[in-house]
Design a protein around this motif. Structure first.
Motif, PDB file in Angstrom:
ATOM      1  N   LEU A 205      52.064  19.289  35.487  1.00  0.00           N
ATOM      2  CA  LEU A 205      51.548  19.606  36.993  1.00  0.00           C
ATOM      3  C   LEU A 205      52.302  20.966  37.527  1.00  0.00           C
ATOM      4  N   PRO A 206      51.654  21.531  38.546  1.00  0.00           N
ATOM      5  CA  PRO A 206      52.396  22.881  39.003  1.00  0.00           C
ATOM      6  C   PRO A 206      53.768  22.712  39.374  1.00  0.00           C
ATOM      7  N   GLY A 207      54.578  23.654  39.019  1.00  0.00           N
ATOM      8  CA  GLY A 207      55.799  23.685  39.368  1.00  0.00           C
ATOM      9  C   GLY A 207      56.806  23.179  38.454  1.00  0.00           C
ATOM     10  N   ASN A 208      56.395  22.708  37.090  1.00  0.00           N
ATOM     11  CA  ASN A 208      57.151  22.053  35.978  1.00  0.00           C
ATOM     12  C   ASN A 208      57.650  23.415  35.172  1.00  0.00           C
ATOM     13  N   GLU A 209      57.609  24.690  35.441  1.00  0.00           N
ATOM     14  CA  GLU A 209      58.356  25.663  34.865  1.00  0.00           C
ATOM     15  C   GLU A 209      58.925  26.483  35.755  1.00  0.00           C
ATOM     16  N   ILE A 210      60.282  26.806  35.466  1.00  0.00           N
ATOM     17  CA  ILE A 210      60.980  27.722  36.177  1.00  0.00           C
ATOM     18  C   ILE A 210      61.176  29.153  35.266  1.00  0.00           C
ATOM     19  N   LYS A 211      60.805  30.153  36.232  1.00  0.00           N
ATOM     20  CA  LYS A 211      60.959  31.498  35.363  1.00  0.00           C
ATOM     21  C   LYS A 211      61.667  32.226  36.161  1.00  0.00           C
ATOM     22  N   ASN A 212      62.748  32.862  35.606  1.00  0.00           N
ATOM     23  CA  ASN A 212      63.574  33.806  36.372  1.00  0.00           C
ATOM     24  C   ASN A 212      63.384  35.009  35.269  1.00  0.00           C
ATOM     25  N   LEU A 213      63.086  35.876  36.142  1.00  0.00           N
ATOM     26  CA  LEU A 213      62.810  37.426  35.255  1.00  0.00           C
ATOM     27  C   LEU A 213      63.977  38.017  35.106  1.00  0.00           C
ATOM     28  N   LYS A 214      64.331  38.448  33.712  1.00  0.00           N
ATOM     29  CA  LYS A 214      65.709  38.703  33.380  1.00  0.00           C
ATOM     30  C   LYS A 214      65.611  40.079  32.583  1.00  0.00           C
ATOM     31  N   LEU A 215      65.087  40.222  31.589  1.00  0.00           N
ATOM     32  CA  LEU A 215      65.169  41.157  30.540  1.00  0.00           C
ATOM     33  C   LEU A 215      64.054  41.883  30.094  1.00  0.00           C
ATOM     34  N   ALA A 247      59.413  52.973  38.883  1.00  0.00           N
ATOM     35  CA  ALA A 247      60.791  52.140  39.232  1.00  0.00           C
ATOM     36  C   ALA A 247      60.636  50.814  39.957  1.00  0.00           C
ATOM     37  N   ASP A 248      60.030  51.193  41.204  1.00  0.00           N
ATOM     38  CA  ASP A 248      59.556  50.150  41.948  1.00  0.00           C
ATOM     39  C   ASP A 248      58.902  48.762  41.458  1.00  0.00           C
ATOM     40  N   ARG A 249      58.304  49.259  40.546  1.00  0.00           N
ATOM     41  CA  ARG A 249      57.462  47.736  39.967  1.00  0.00           C
ATOM     42  C   ARG A 249      58.294  47.033  38.786  1.00  0.00           C
ATOM     43  N   PHE A 250      59.419  47.357  38.476  1.00  0.00           N
ATOM     44  CA  PHE A 250      60.607  46.541  37.669  1.00  0.00           C
ATOM     45  C   PHE A 250      61.007  45.762  38.604  1.00  0.00           C
ATOM     46  N   GLN A 251      60.780  44.610  38.233  1.00  0.00           N
ATOM     47  CA  GLN A 251      61.790  43.364  38.887  1.00  0.00           C
ATOM     48  C   GLN A 251      62.501  42.712  38.103  1.00  0.00           C
ATOM     49  N   ASN A 252      62.770  43.420  36.906  1.00  0.00           N
ATOM     50  CA  ASN A 252      63.697  42.839  35.910  1.00  0.00           C
ATOM     51  C   ASN A 252      65.129  43.053  36.499  1.00  0.00           C
ATOM     52  N   LYS A 253      65.989  42.191  36.087  1.00  0.00           N
ATOM     53  CA  LYS A 253      67.526  42.283  36.367  1.00  0.00           C
ATOM     54  C   LYS A 253      67.877  43.346  35.479  1.00  0.00           C
ATOM     55  N   ALA A 254      67.439  43.599  34.274  1.00  0.00           N
ATOM     56  CA  ALA A 254      67.920  44.563  33.221  1.00  0.00           C
ATOM     57  C   ALA A 254      66.724  45.030  32.312  1.00  0.00           C
ATOM     58  N   ILE A 255      66.819  46.243  32.047  1.00  0.00           N
ATOM     59  CA  ILE A 255      65.896  46.901  31.393  1.00  0.00           C
ATOM     60  C   ILE A 255      66.478  47.646  29.994  1.00  0.00           C
ATOM     61  N   LEU A 256      65.994  47.525  28.868  1.00  0.00           N
ATOM     62  CA  LEU A 256      66.312  47.951  27.740  1.00  0.00           C
ATOM     63  C   LEU A 256      65.595  48.897  27.094  1.00  0.00           C
ATOM     64  N   PRO A 278      68.725  55.238  41.676  1.00  0.00           N
ATOM     65  CA  PRO A 278      68.429  53.780  42.277  1.00  0.00           C
ATOM     66  C   PRO A 278      66.820  53.837  42.623  1.00  0.00           C
ATOM     67  N   PRO A 279      66.186  52.764  42.137  1.00  0.00           N
ATOM     68  CA  PRO A 279      66.806  51.186  41.704  1.00  0.00           C
ATOM     69  C   PRO A 279      67.319  51.011  40.393  1.00  0.00           C
ATOM     70  N   LEU A 280      66.910  52.133  39.597  1.00  0.00           N
ATOM     71  CA  LEU A 280      67.032  51.930  38.093  1.00  0.00           C
ATOM     72  C   LEU A 280      68.571  51.873  37.799  1.00  0.00           C
ATOM     73  N   GLY A 281      69.375  52.986  38.208  1.00  0.00           N
ATOM     74  CA  GLY A 281      70.534  52.994  38.087  1.00  0.00           C
ATOM     75  C   GLY A 281      71.602  51.623  37.925  1.00  0.00           C
ATOM     76  N   GLY A 282      72.291  51.478  36.712  1.00  0.00           N
ATOM     77  CA  GLY A 282      73.156  50.240  36.636  1.00  0.00           C
ATOM     78  C   GLY A 282      72.567  49.029  35.969  1.00  0.00           C
ATOM     79  N   ARG A 283      71.071  49.167  35.818  1.00  0.00           N
ATOM     80  CA  ARG A 283      70.473  47.808  35.161  1.00  0.00           C
ATOM     81  C   ARG A 283      69.738  48.510  33.923  1.00  0.00           C
ATOM     82  N   VAL A 284      69.827  49.741  33.557  1.00  0.00           N
ATOM     83  CA  VAL A 284      69.202  50.106  32.546  1.00  0.00           C
ATOM     84  C   VAL A 284      70.159  50.259  31.327  1.00  0.00           C
ATOM     85  N   PHE A 285      69.662  49.995  30.228  1.00  0.00           N
ATOM     86  CA  PHE A 285      70.615  50.057  29.044  1.00  0.00           C
ATOM     87  C   PHE A 285      69.663  50.829  27.896  1.00  0.00           C
TER      88      PHE A 285
END
Length: 291
Positions: A205-215, A247-256, A278-285
Motif C-alpha cells: 500500500l502507499p507509504g510503505n517505503e521511507i526514503k531519505n535522500l543521502k548520498l 547546484a540547486d537541483r541536488f537535494q542530497n545530504k552529501a555528494i561524492l 554554497p549550497p555545495l560547499g561542505g557537502r561535497v567529497f
C-alpha cells in the motif's frame, strides 16, 4: 536511505550525439612525460606525510575504492556489500555480493571475469551482477569465452535492467536504473532501503517505503579551466562547473565526486572542491585514492 550512482552527464533535455572515441585518447594522459614529472613531484612532496587510512565516511557510510578517468573505476560501499563498476577488480571489491555496471568501457568492466573467478576460488556465493540490458548478451558471451579458456564454472547471477526498471537485491534493499549520457549505452543506479513498518498483509500500500535522500555519486572528470565544458561533453564526461550550475537541483545530504582525469594531483582536486560555493560547499567529497 537512497544511494545514487552515476558517472556521466547530469540530466540534459537532449541526449548527446554519439561520437566515436579512440581508446588512445583516454590513455594519452597516462604516458605524457610532463604529466609523469608532475606526479613524481607530487609524490615527493607527500613522501613525509603519514599514509592515511583508505576510504572516507559520508553520512554514516564508509566509501572505498578508486576512480581515475580512463584507468579504473570501482566504488565500494562495504557496509551494504555492494560496488559500482569493477575497474580492474581491486581486492576489496571481491567481498562485495552485489555489483552494478554502468557501461561497457574497459576501465569500468575490465575486471569482471576476475571478480567472479576469485569469488569462486574462495568458495563465496555467486554474486548478483546488474548490467544495462543493452550489453547483457555481450557480457554473457564474455563469460562463455572465459569458461572455455579457464575451464571453470564462473557462477554468478546476471541481471539486465532497462532504464526505470527495479530489482530487489534482498527484502530491505532494491535498485532502480536511470538514464545517463555517454558515447556508448550507459546508466546509473539508485539503491533504496525499504523499511516495512506495516503488517505483512498491508505491504504494497502507499507509504510503505521511507526514503531519505543521502548520498549521490557524480562524475567530475575535469575541475579547471584548462578543459572546456564543450570538450568534456564531446567525450561524454562532466566538468565541475556543470555541477555548480545545477547546484540547486541536488537535494542530497552529501555528494561524492569521482572519475577525475589523471592529469590532476590530489591537491588540485581538493583545492577545486574546497572552492565550491554554497549550497555545495561542505557537502561535497572527492574520492582521490590512487592519485
Amino acid at each position: 536511505m537512497i544511494l545514487t550512482f552515476f558517472r556521466l552527464y547530469l540530466q540534459h533535455k537532449k541526449p548527446l550525439s554519439p561520437i566515436y572515441t579512440n581508446a588512445l585518447n583516454h590513455l594519452t594522459l597516462c604516458f605524457n612525460p610532463s604529466l609523469s614529472s608532475r606526479r613524481m613531484k607530487n609524490s615527493e612532496a607527500n613522501s613525509n606525510v603519514k599514509k592515511k587510512e583508505k576510504g572516507i565516511h559520508i553520512e554514516g557510510y564508509p566509501v572505498e575504492g578508486l576512480s581515475i578517468g580512463g584507468q579504473e573505476t570501482c566504488i565500494i560501499l562495504p557496509s551494504l556489500k555492494l560496488a559500482f563498476d569493477i575497474g580492474r577488480c581491486p581486492q576489496r571489491a571481491i567481498s562485495q555480493d552485489f555489483l552494478f555496471i554502468s557501461h561497457g568501457h574497459m576501465d569500468h568492466i575490465g575486471g569482471l571475469p576476475m571478480y567472479v573467478a576469485t569469488r569462486g576460488l574462495y568458495r563465496m556465493k555467486p554474486p548478483i551482477i546488474i548490467v544495462p540490458k543493452a550489453i547483457k548478451e555481450n557480457v554473457e558471451m564474455l563469460f562463455q569465452v572465459h569458461r572455455a579458456m579457464d575451464e571453470s564454472e564462473l557462477k554468478h547471477n546476471l541481471i539486465g535492467l532497462n532504464v526505470g526498471e527495479e530489482f530487489y537485491l534482498r527484502k530491505d534493499l532494491k535498485v532502480r536504473a536511470f538514464r545517463t549520457y555517454h558515447v556508448i549505452p550507459s546508466q546509473g543506479y539508485v539503491v533504496y532501503s525499504v523499511k516495512q513498518k506495516l503488517k505483512q498483509e498491508y505491504v504494497g500500500l502507499p507509504g510503505n517505503e521511507i526514503k531519505n535522500l543521502k548520498l549521490s555519486g557524480v562524475e567530475s572528470t575535469f575541475v579547471d579551466n584548462t578543459v572546456t565544458v564543450e570538450h568534456a561533453r564531446e567525450y561524454g564526461h562532466t566538468h565541475l562547473s556543470e555541477i555548480v550550475s545545477y547546484a540547486d537541483r541536488f537535494q542530497n545530504k552529501a555528494i561524492l565526486l569521482i572519475h577525475f582525469s589523471a592529469r590532476y594531483t590530489t591537491n588540485e582536486i581538493q583545492e577545486a572542491v574546497s572552492a565550491l560555493p554554497p549550497p555545495l560547499g561542505g557537502r561535497v567529497f572527492a574520492l582521490t585514492e590512487g592519485f
